[in-house]
Design an enzyme around this catalytic site. Structure first.
Site, PDB file in Angstrom:
ATOM      1  N   HIS A   1      -3.550  -5.355   0.352  1.00 39.90           N
ATOM      2  CA  HIS A   1      -3.014  -5.780   1.649  1.00 39.90           C
ATOM      3  C   HIS A   1      -2.979  -7.308   1.743  1.00 39.90           C
ATOM      4  CE1 HIS A   1      -2.637  -1.941   3.872  1.00 39.90           C
ATOM      5  NE2 HIS A   1      -3.553  -1.538   3.007  1.00 39.90           N
TER       6      HIS A   1
ATOM      7  N   CYS B   1       0.835  -1.196   0.000  1.00 34.47           N
ATOM      8  CA  CYS B   1       0.000   0.000   0.000  1.00 34.47           C
ATOM      9  C   CYS B   1       0.873   1.250   0.000  1.00 34.47           C
ATOM     10  CB  CYS B   1      -0.998  -0.045   1.157  1.00 34.47           C
ATOM     11  SG  CYS B   1      -2.397   1.079   0.928  1.00 34.47           S
TER      12      CYS B   1
ATOM     13  N   GLU C   1      -1.162  -9.135   3.570  1.00 34.12           N
ATOM     14  CA  GLU C   1      -0.965  -9.599   4.952  1.00 34.12           C
ATOM     15  C   GLU C   1      -2.281  -9.907   5.647  1.00 34.12           C
ATOM     16  OE1 GLU C   1      -1.779  -5.250   5.445  1.00 34.12           O
ATOM     17  OE2 GLU C   1      -0.746  -6.503   3.986  1.00 34.12           O
TER      18      GLU C   1
END
Length: 238
Positions: free
Chosen positions: A207, A105, A209
């Site tokens: 994202h 990001c 993660e």
């Protein structure tokens, strides 16, 4: 060991550093040891850390200062100048050392800016894709269209994924050292990689993660950490 930069919790708690624990879980579950570096660390200290770690993760956060690509500040832009300075220094160190870098990001954006690219400072709402989703980040809200000859395609074994989204800026002009390898269905840049195939540099606008329960996104962190381990092994022979 992988360096992770920490930004301030702007605008609400500027005296507090912040990092989502999902980054830590993603790294540690792939076998890495995260090492936090904070704004206010000078260039010499940052270089000292970078020479002792094996990779760099640039997480999400507020916006890079547009002076780095020759623009005035947009009214919607939120800036952490100390974080900019830290990450510009860390990226320069990683580039000099040839170590793997993963940007997520904001991390994708500052990576592009540090290497000479530019950004769109603000995406107006109401477009065909909502890039600032209201749903939890483990929800997928738009397409990621991946180039077939990219690292991301090899890792995910796919040319099309569904991803999450929480950003209002995006890459405008890619840096010469990067190539665009993923776009959204509204043709915004969602992923870049090193133009040199021998370098492990990946920036993603979404994202991953938050999506590591899915194999395609878990594979990105596994490959990043494996590349950092290979880099660590080569340091002993230099």
């Amino acid at each position: 060991m992988i360096a992770v930069t920490l930004g301030r919790d702007l605008p609400d708690r500027p005296s507090v550093f912040r990092l989502a624990d999902s980054y830590v879980r993603a790294l540690t579950s792939s076998g890495a040891i995260p090492v936090a570096i904070m704004p206010g660390t000078d260039d010499a200290a940052t270089r000292y850390v970078m020479e002792r770690v094996d990779g760099l993760l640039l997480p999400g956060g507020v916006d890079p200062h547009p002076r780095y690509f020759g623009e005035d500040v947009h009214p919607e832009t939120v800036i952490d100048e100390d974080l900019d300075a830290l990450e510009m220094s860390a990226i320069a160190g990683a580039a000099d050392l040839g170590m793997p870098v993963l940007g997520v990001c904001r991390g994708c954006q500052i990576l592009n800016v540090a290497l000479g690219g530019s950004l769109v400072q603000h995406l107006e709402p109401g477009g065909p894709v909502n890039h600032r989703q209201d749903l939890p980040l483990d929800s997928e809200v738009h397409e990621l269209r991946i180039d077939g000859d990219s690292r991301l395609a090899r890792l995910s074994d796919a040319r099309l994924l569904r991803v999450n989204s929480l950003h209002h800026q995006v890459i405008a002009t890619p840096a010469e050292e990067l190539r665009v390898v993923g776009t959204s269905e509204d043709d915004l840049v969602e992923a870049v990689e090193a133009a040199d195939p021998d370098r492990w540099i990946v920036g993603v606008q979404y994202h991953p993660e938050e999506l590591i329960e899915q194999r395609a996104h878990r594979a990105l962190f596994d490959d990043f950490v494996a590349s950092c381990a290979r880099f660590a092994a080569t340091k002993g022979t230099q």
